[in-house]
Design an enzyme around this catalytic site. Structure first.
Site, mmCIF file in Angstrom:
data_model
loop_
_atom_site.group_PDB
_atom_site.id
_atom_site.type_symbol
_atom_site.label_atom_id
_atom_site.label_comp_id
_atom_site.label_asym_id
_atom_site.label_seq_id
_atom_site.Cartn_x
_atom_site.Cartn_y
_atom_site.Cartn_z
ATOM 1 N N THR A 135 0.755 -1.146 -0.068
ATOM 2 C CA THR A 135 -0.006 -0.022 0.036
ATOM 3 C C THR A 135 0.893 1.207 0.059
ATOM 4 O O THR A 135 1.769 1.459 0.787
ATOM 5 C CB THR A 135 -0.987 -0.110 1.138
ATOM 6 O OG1 THR A 135 -1.785 -1.220 1.113
ATOM 7 C CG2 THR A 135 -1.758 1.185 1.265
ATOM 8 N N GLN A 195 -3.973 -7.585 -6.415
ATOM 9 C CA GLN A 195 -4.510 -7.920 -5.148
ATOM 10 C C GLN A 195 -5.989 -7.607 -5.070
ATOM 11 O O GLN A 195 -5.942 -6.360 -4.674
ATOM 12 C CB GLN A 195 -3.618 -7.797 -3.939
ATOM 13 C CG GLN A 195 -3.943 -8.530 -2.635
ATOM 14 C CD GLN A 195 -3.159 -8.239 -1.504
ATOM 15 O OE1 GLN A 195 -3.252 -6.972 -0.993
ATOM 16 N NE2 GLN A 195 -2.396 -9.163 -1.086
ATOM 17 N N HIS A 222 -6.716 -11.309 -1.043
ATOM 18 C CA HIS A 222 -6.230 -10.862 0.235
ATOM 19 C C HIS A 222 -7.125 -11.352 1.353
ATOM 20 O O HIS A 222 -8.086 -10.905 1.545
ATOM 21 C CB HIS A 222 -6.347 -9.291 0.363
ATOM 22 C CG HIS A 222 -5.355 -8.868 1.231
ATOM 23 N ND1 HIS A 222 -4.921 -9.529 2.466
ATOM 24 C CD2 HIS A 222 -4.985 -7.309 1.305
ATOM 25 C CE1 HIS A 222 -4.161 -8.856 3.119
ATOM 26 N NE2 HIS A 222 -4.100 -7.572 2.720
ATOM 27 N N ASN A 273 -3.840 -10.271 7.071
ATOM 28 C CA ASN A 273 -3.773 -8.862 7.869
ATOM 29 C C ASN A 273 -4.973 -8.379 8.527
ATOM 30 O O ASN A 273 -5.089 -7.037 8.770
ATOM 31 C CB ASN A 273 -3.316 -8.159 6.660
ATOM 32 C CG ASN A 273 -1.750 -8.388 6.271
ATOM 33 O OD1 ASN A 273 -1.465 -9.545 6.555
ATOM 34 N ND2 ASN A 273 -1.037 -7.653 5.574
ATOM 35 N N TYR A 283 -8.097 -8.224 7.662
ATOM 36 C CA TYR A 283 -9.048 -7.542 6.634
ATOM 37 C C TYR A 283 -10.420 -8.450 6.599
ATOM 38 O O TYR A 283 -10.429 -9.710 7.228
ATOM 39 C CB TYR A 283 -8.541 -7.121 5.405
ATOM 40 C CG TYR A 283 -7.473 -6.020 5.530
ATOM 41 C CD1 TYR A 283 -7.823 -4.861 5.998
ATOM 42 C CD2 TYR A 283 -6.063 -6.222 5.391
ATOM 43 C CE1 TYR A 283 -7.002 -3.653 6.300
ATOM 44 C CE2 TYR A 283 -5.299 -5.165 5.454
ATOM 45 C CZ TYR A 283 -5.577 -4.113 6.103
ATOM 46 O OH TYR A 283 -4.741 -3.311 6.193
ATOM 47 N N ARG A 297 -3.537 -15.090 -0.370
ATOM 48 C CA ARG A 297 -2.482 -14.517 0.779
ATOM 49 C C ARG A 297 -3.143 -14.745 2.003
ATOM 50 O O ARG A 297 -4.403 -14.398 2.385
ATOM 51 C CB ARG A 297 -2.153 -13.211 0.434
ATOM 52 C CG ARG A 297 -0.980 -12.831 1.440
ATOM 53 C CD ARG A 297 -0.575 -11.135 1.438
ATOM 54 N NE ARG A 297 0.739 -11.280 1.697
ATOM 55 C CZ ARG A 297 1.346 -10.129 2.311
ATOM 56 N NH1 ARG A 297 0.303 -9.095 2.489
ATOM 57 N NH2 ARG A 297 2.517 -9.640 2.365
ATOM 58 N N ASN A 344 -4.351 -5.223 12.941
ATOM 59 C CA ASN A 344 -5.221 -4.705 12.934
ATOM 60 C C ASN A 344 -6.279 -5.403 14.024
ATOM 61 O O ASN A 344 -7.554 -5.955 13.864
ATOM 62 C CB ASN A 344 -5.942 -5.010 11.567
ATOM 63 C CG ASN A 344 -5.690 -4.097 10.520
ATOM 64 O OD1 ASN A 344 -5.525 -2.886 10.756
ATOM 65 N ND2 ASN A 344 -5.359 -4.386 9.259
ATOM 66 N N GLY A 392 9.250 -6.636 0.166
ATOM 67 C CA GLY A 392 8.493 -5.507 0.026
ATOM 68 C C GLY A 392 9.247 -4.334 0.432
ATOM 69 O O GLY A 392 9.436 -3.624 -0.679
#
Length: 362
Positions: A28, A101, A177, A180, A182, A229, A237, A319
């Protein structure tokens, strides 16, 4: 660089032969327009990094409801498709491959980012700790609205529509995705999923939405051009699970039936204790999954080569190193010094810290 030869060797990924095993991780960067349209600056950013074996785009919301951060590009309308077309064309002109993604943030949003100021949605109405990033600055997360059972097919359709838009935009494939903290991860984990219907309770029920999304996305692309992923131990989060070993062992084993392009595991949080206080060894998942396996989390040329040589991974996603080194494969090959990433510019607008990192040729 002799130690990096394994990570620089070719590999087959679905229908594609990749020139090396370095994937650019989804990153991001918050450089799109306020309405989620990719721009010329992003074209240059991705063009610069086309020597990666595979680029995985930054996380991209599949609907206005899926948005959780300002200035992130979307993949749900014609203007966004056209913006992405310029990016995929630039990558392909340089001989690269790029997957998009697909992203829905779920509760990790804020009414100021939602259509008509609506509440974010989630499997259950549980407020996350922390603050949302908004155009007005950090704001406390709110208690999300639990999705009604009748709304869940609409979530699956958002992912299918996003996959269709990605196909029209010229991508080579997509990554779902499911990591993480989400939306799909929120359904997977019992720390955020307290539902009592067909999408909650047992591990099989909590995984149902992920599998339905995979089927829908594969109906557009074919499963051999779809990656997934997961982040089994990532606490980001405010996400958690009482037994990540049981949850993710089940999910990973079930993924074999889809014949995916790859499974992408982020190892962040791997030192965290499991439910019984014992460490969950993520390497167990490698033994359960029979396809192409990608790992991510702080790898170097040396540790990536070791992981590939020992059979712990087929690809490694980088990354921060790709942020600062657009020509990372060449630097690994020549054992060249690496640029240091400028953390202060990761999420700021503009070219500085985005497209102005020097190449070796510079």
């Amino acid at each position: 660089m002799s130690d990096a030869l394994a990570v620089l060797s070719p590999v087959k990924l679905g229908p594609y032969k990749l020139p090396n095993r370095l994937a650019m991780a989804p990153l991001t960067r918050c450089r799109a327009s306020s309405d989620g349209i990719p721009n010329a600056l992003m074209v240059e950013y991705y063009r610069q990094r086309a020597s990666a074996g595979l680029i995985i785009s930054e996380a991209t919301p599949v609907s206005p409801q899926g948005k959780g951060y300002p200035y992130t590009p979307g993949i749900y309308n014609d203007a966004q498709i056209q913006g992405w077309q310029a990016i995929t064309s630039a990558v392909h002109e340089k001989g690269g491959r790029i997957f998009l993604q697909l992203w829905h943030v779920g509760r990790i949003s804020h009414p100021s980012l939602q259509p008509d100021g609506a509440l974010p949605v989630a499997p259950s109405a549980l407020k996350p700790a922390g603050q949302a990033s908004t155009e007005q600055g950090p704001q406390d997360f709110v208690t999300p609205r639990a999705l009604e059972l009748a709304e869940i097919p609409g979530i699956v359709e958002q992912f299918r529509h996003g996959a269709d838009c990605a196909l029209k935009a010229g991508f080579d494939g997509v990554e779902i995705h499911g990591a993480n903290g989400y939306l799909l991860d929120q359904f997977l984990r019992d720390g955020t999923n307290r539902r009592t219907d067909a999408y909650g309770g047992s591990i099989a029920n909590r995984a149902r939405l992920l599998f339905e999304v995979i089927e829908a996305v594969s109906s557009v692309w074919g499963s051999d051009k779809v990656g997934v992923r997961l982040s089994p131990l990532q606490p980001f989060n405010d996400i958690s699970d009482s037994d990540p070993r049981a949850t993710f062992s089940y999910v990973v084993e079930q993924l074999n039936r889809f014949n995916l392009a790859y499974l992408h595991i982020t190892e962040m949080g791997k030192e965290a204790p499991g439910a019984a206080g014992s460490a969950f060894d993520l390497e167990e998942l490698r033994t359960l999954y029979h396809g192409i396996y990608m790992l991510n989390a702080g790898y170097t040329a040396e540790t990536a080569t070791a992981a590939i040589a020992e059979g712990r991974a087929d690809l490694i996603a980088f990354g921060k190193l790709f942020i600062a080194n657009p020509d990372l494969p060449e630097r690994f090959a020549k054992n060249a010094p690496l640029n240091e990433p400028d953390f202060d510019t990761f999420y700021q607008g503009g070219a500085h810290g985005y497209t102005d990192y020097p190449f070796l040729a510079d």
